[in-house]
Write a protein that holds these residues in place. Sequence first.
Motif, PDB file in Angstrom:
ATOM      1  N   LYS A  62       0.842  -1.207   0.000  1.00 50.64           N
ATOM      2  CA  LYS A  62       0.000   0.000   0.000  1.00 50.64           C
ATOM      3  C   LYS A  62       0.873   1.252   0.000  1.00 50.64           C
ATOM      4  CE  LYS A  62      -4.031   2.004   0.823  1.00 50.64           C
ATOM      5  NZ  LYS A  62      -5.094   2.034  -0.123  1.00 50.64           N
ATOM      6  N   ILE A  63       1.937   1.253   0.806  1.00 49.91           N
ATOM      7  CA  ILE A  63       2.829   2.408   0.893  1.00 49.91           C
ATOM      8  C   ILE A  63       3.508   2.672  -0.447  1.00 49.91           C
ATOM      9  CG2 ILE A  63       5.010   3.209   1.922  1.00 49.91           C
ATOM     10  CD1 ILE A  63       4.082   1.790   4.521  1.00 49.91           C
ATOM     11  N   THR A  64       3.940   1.612  -1.121  1.00 46.93           N
ATOM     12  CA  THR A  64       4.660   1.779  -2.392  1.00 46.93           C
ATOM     13  C   THR A  64       3.746   2.092  -3.562  1.00 46.93           C
ATOM     14  OG1 THR A  64       4.635  -0.617  -2.724  1.00 46.93           O
ATOM     15  CG2 THR A  64       6.595   0.323  -1.710  1.00 46.93           C
ATOM     16  N   GLY A  65       2.431   1.984  -3.378  1.00 46.33           N
ATOM     17  CA  GLY A  65       1.488   2.344  -4.427  1.00 46.33           C
ATOM     18  C   GLY A  65       1.284   1.270  -5.482  1.00 46.33           C
ATOM     19  N   ILE A  66       1.654   0.047  -5.163  1.00 46.39           N
ATOM     20  CA  ILE A  66       1.458  -1.057  -6.104  1.00 46.39           C
ATOM     21  C   ILE A  66      -0.010  -1.442  -6.087  1.00 46.39           C
ATOM     22  CG2 ILE A  66       2.019  -3.476  -6.557  1.00 46.39           C
ATOM     23  CD1 ILE A  66       4.813  -2.843  -5.416  1.00 46.39           C
ATOM     24  N   LYS A  67      -0.593  -1.566  -7.275  1.00 41.24           N
ATOM     25  CA  LYS A  67      -2.032  -1.798  -7.361  1.00 41.24           C
ATOM     26  C   LYS A  67      -2.410  -3.246  -7.609  1.00 41.24           C
ATOM     27  CE  LYS A  67      -3.116   2.839  -8.753  1.00 41.24           C
ATOM     28  NZ  LYS A  67      -2.234   3.678  -9.452  1.00 41.24           N
ATOM     29  N   SER A  68      -1.491  -4.055  -8.108  1.00 42.20           N
ATOM     30  CA  SER A  68      -1.809  -5.438  -8.437  1.00 42.20           C
ATOM     31  C   SER A  68      -1.037  -6.382  -7.526  1.00 42.20           C
ATOM     32  CB  SER A  68      -1.438  -5.742  -9.890  1.00 42.20           C
ATOM     33  OG  SER A  68      -2.186  -4.945 -10.761  1.00 42.20           O
ATOM     34  N   TYR A  69      -1.769  -7.121  -6.731  1.00 39.37           N
ATOM     35  CA  TYR A  69      -1.137  -8.128  -5.879  1.00 39.37           C
ATOM     36  C   TYR A  69      -2.086  -9.302  -5.718  1.00 39.37           C
ATOM     37  CZ  TYR A  69      -3.967  -6.122  -2.124  1.00 39.37           C
ATOM     38  OH  TYR A  69      -5.006  -5.663  -1.357  1.00 39.37           O
ATOM     39  N   LEU A  70      -1.510 -10.421  -5.336  1.00 35.79           N
ATOM     40  CA  LEU A  70      -2.248 -11.658  -5.224  1.00 35.79           C
ATOM     41  C   LEU A  70      -1.675 -12.441  -4.057  1.00 35.79           C
ATOM     42  CD1 LEU A  70      -4.205 -13.742  -6.627  1.00 35.79           C
ATOM     43  CD2 LEU A  70      -2.221 -14.488  -7.922  1.00 35.79           C
ATOM     44  N   ILE A  71      -2.533 -13.017  -3.235  1.00 32.94           N
ATOM     45  CA  ILE A  71      -2.096 -13.848  -2.124  1.00 32.94           C
ATOM     46  C   ILE A  71      -2.413 -15.292  -2.474  1.00 32.94           C
ATOM     47  CG2 ILE A  71      -2.340 -14.361   0.330  1.00 32.94           C
ATOM     48  CD1 ILE A  71      -3.265 -11.433   0.675  1.00 32.94           C
ATOM     49  N   VAL A  72      -1.380 -16.127  -2.493  1.00 33.81           N
ATOM     50  CA  VAL A  72      -1.512 -17.526  -2.881  1.00 33.81           C
ATOM     51  C   VAL A  72      -0.959 -18.387  -1.755  1.00 33.81           C
ATOM     52  CG1 VAL A  72      -0.831 -19.255  -4.595  1.00 33.81           C
ATOM     53  CG2 VAL A  72      -1.190 -16.908  -5.295  1.00 33.81           C
ATOM     54  N   ASP A  73      -1.649 -19.478  -1.459  1.00 27.72           N
ATOM     55  CA  ASP A  73      -1.167 -20.353  -0.384  1.00 27.72           C
ATOM     56  C   ASP A  73      -0.557 -21.651  -0.906  1.00 27.72           C
ATOM     57  OD1 ASP A  73      -3.456 -21.505  -1.277  1.00 27.72           O
ATOM     58  OD2 ASP A  73      -4.339 -21.851   0.686  1.00 27.72           O
ATOM     59  N   GLN A  74      -0.262 -21.715  -2.181  1.00 26.70           N
ATOM     60  CA  GLN A  74       0.334 -22.920  -2.763  1.00 26.70           C
ATOM     61  C   GLN A  74       1.767 -22.632  -3.181  1.00 26.70           C
ATOM     62  OE1 GLN A  74      -2.300 -23.812  -5.955  1.00 26.70           O
ATOM     63  NE2 GLN A  74      -3.859 -24.688  -4.629  1.00 26.70           N
ATOM     64  N   PHE A  75       2.642 -23.553  -2.808  1.00 26.09           N
ATOM     65  CA  PHE A  75       4.051 -23.439  -3.153  1.00 26.09           C
ATOM     66  C   PHE A  75       4.405 -24.507  -4.167  1.00 26.09           C
ATOM     67  CE2 PHE A  75       3.966 -21.227   0.817  1.00 26.09           C
ATOM     68  CZ  PHE A  75       4.970 -20.286   0.714  1.00 26.09           C
ATOM     69  N   SER A  76       5.279 -24.150  -5.102  1.00 28.41           N
ATOM     70  CA  SER A  76       5.817 -25.154  -6.016  1.00 28.41           C
ATOM     71  C   SER A  76       6.887 -25.939  -5.252  1.00 28.41           C
ATOM     72  CB  SER A  76       6.412 -24.476  -7.248  1.00 28.41           C
ATOM     73  OG  SER A  76       7.568 -23.750  -6.889  1.00 28.41           O
ATOM     74  N   PRO A  77       7.233 -27.121  -5.711  1.00 29.73           N
ATOM     75  CA  PRO A  77       8.295 -27.878  -5.038  1.00 29.73           C
ATOM     76  C   PRO A  77       9.622 -27.116  -4.994  1.00 29.73           C
ATOM     77  CG  PRO A  77       7.119 -29.291  -6.579  1.00 29.73           C
ATOM     78  CD  PRO A  77       6.605 -27.899  -6.772  1.00 29.73           C
ATOM     79  N   GLU A  78       9.910 -26.350  -6.032  1.00 23.24           N
ATOM     80  CA  GLU A  78      11.151 -25.560  -6.048  1.00 23.24           C
ATOM     81  C   GLU A  78      11.132 -24.484  -4.963  1.00 23.24           C
ATOM     82  OE1 GLU A  78       9.237 -25.899  -8.854  1.00 23.24           O
ATOM     83  OE2 GLU A  78      10.412 -27.412  -9.902  1.00 23.24           O
ATOM     84  N   GLU A  79       9.968 -23.859  -4.769  1.00 24.94           N
ATOM     85  CA  GLU A  79       9.851 -22.826  -3.729  1.00 24.94           C
ATOM     86  C   GLU A  79       9.964 -23.440  -2.335  1.00 24.94           C
ATOM     87  OE1 GLU A  79       7.080 -19.558  -6.043  1.00 24.94           O
ATOM     88  OE2 GLU A  79       6.108 -21.240  -5.012  1.00 24.94           O
ATOM     89  N   GLU A  80       9.421 -24.619  -2.141  1.00 26.94           N
ATOM     90  CA  GLU A  80       9.558 -25.299  -0.852  1.00 26.94           C
ATOM     91  C   GLU A  80      11.020 -25.621  -0.573  1.00 26.94           C
ATOM     92  OE1 GLU A  80       6.883 -28.627  -0.776  1.00 26.94           O
ATOM     93  OE2 GLU A  80       5.112 -27.341  -0.784  1.00 26.94           O
ATOM     94  N   LYS A  81      11.759 -26.075  -1.592  1.00 31.01           N
ATOM     95  CA  LYS A  81      13.196 -26.337  -1.424  1.00 31.01           C
ATOM     96  C   LYS A  81      13.936 -25.049  -1.108  1.00 31.01           C
ATOM     97  CE  LYS A  81      13.324 -30.273  -4.561  1.00 31.01           C
ATOM     98  NZ  LYS A  81      13.738 -30.735  -5.889  1.00 31.01           N
ATOM     99  N   LEU A  82      13.556 -23.962  -1.752  1.00 28.30           N
ATOM    100  CA  LEU A  82      14.200 -22.671  -1.520  1.00 28.30           C
ATOM    101  C   LEU A  82      13.999 -22.228  -0.077  1.00 28.30           C
ATOM    102  CD1 LEU A  82      15.658 -20.198  -2.758  1.00 28.30           C
ATOM    103  CD2 LEU A  82      13.408 -19.287  -3.297  1.00 28.30           C
ATOM    104  N   LEU A  83      12.788 -22.373   0.453  1.00 28.46           N
ATOM    105  CA  LEU A  83      12.527 -22.005   1.841  1.00 28.46           C
ATOM    106  C   LEU A  83      13.276 -22.921   2.807  1.00 28.46           C
ATOM    107  CD1 LEU A  83       8.708 -21.134   1.863  1.00 28.46           C
ATOM    108  CD2 LEU A  83      10.626 -19.579   2.121  1.00 28.46           C
ATOM    109  N   ALA A  84      13.344 -24.193   2.484  1.00 29.84           N
ATOM    110  CA  ALA A  84      14.030 -25.139   3.370  1.00 29.84           C
ATOM    111  C   ALA A  84      15.541 -24.907   3.391  1.00 29.84           C
ATOM    112  CB  ALA A  84      13.730 -26.573   2.921  1.00 29.84           C
ATOM    113  N   SER A  85      16.099 -24.473   2.258  1.00 34.71           N
ATOM    114  CA  SER A  85      17.549 -24.276   2.192  1.00 34.71           C
ATOM    115  C   SER A  85      17.998 -23.010   2.902  1.00 34.71           C
ATOM    116  CB  SER A  85      18.015 -24.261   0.741  1.00 34.71           C
ATOM    117  OG  SER A  85      17.526 -23.104   0.084  1.00 34.71           O
ATOM    118  N   ASN A  86      17.159 -22.012   2.943  1.00 37.41           N
ATOM    119  CA  ASN A  86      17.563 -20.730   3.578  1.00 37.41           C
ATOM    120  C   ASN A  86      17.242 -20.734   5.036  1.00 37.41           C
ATOM    121  OD1 ASN A  86      18.691 -19.541   1.364  1.00 37.41           O
ATOM    122  ND2 ASN A  86      16.785 -18.637   0.673  1.00 37.41           N
TER     123      ASN A  86
END
Length: 175
Positions: free
Chosen positions: A151-175
């Motif tokens: 909201k502060i940055t003035g971005i008008k298009s956003y989406l909230i998603v609760d599904q992760f791809s397997p690559e994203e799950e690996k990325l979160l687990a590695s960091n």
Amino acid sequence: MKNLPQKVRSKKLSSRVDLTAMVSVSFLLIIFFMVTIELRKSRLIEYPIYNEGCGPIVECGKPDENRTMTILLDKDNKIITYSGLLFVPIEAPKEVAFGRNGIRKELFRRNNNVLAYSANLGKPGRGVEVVIKPSKKSNYGNLVDILDEIKITGIKSYLIVDQFSPEEEKLLASN
């Protein structure tokens, strides 16, 4: 006969209640809630589906990954962002912090880059599309903080998603 004291009769008050003020307050509340509901409409990313004129082009109906920025939220206030697609990112995944010098600075920078990119394509004013992916381990406060930064940055298009791809799950687990 002596003069007997006369009984004092009490004046009977009207049993009618004036509801004018109550009706006025009720209408004000109705108007207030109608206006707040109208202002609270959610903003969604609308991906147009191009069925006409695509021909043999496979990429025709897909969104422009140059305009997409993904924010992954994890436990312990961890934020990982990348731009484009994860397997061929425009900007590689990196961990950023909350606040003015962290995610807000990234959002401003990425939105300015996308606005310049869109202007070069002849579609000015089309900013970044942010995909927010909170993990099950992240807390609600972090999601609210990210929405505040958007909201502060003035971005008008956003989406909230609760599904992760397997690559994203690996990325979160590695960091």
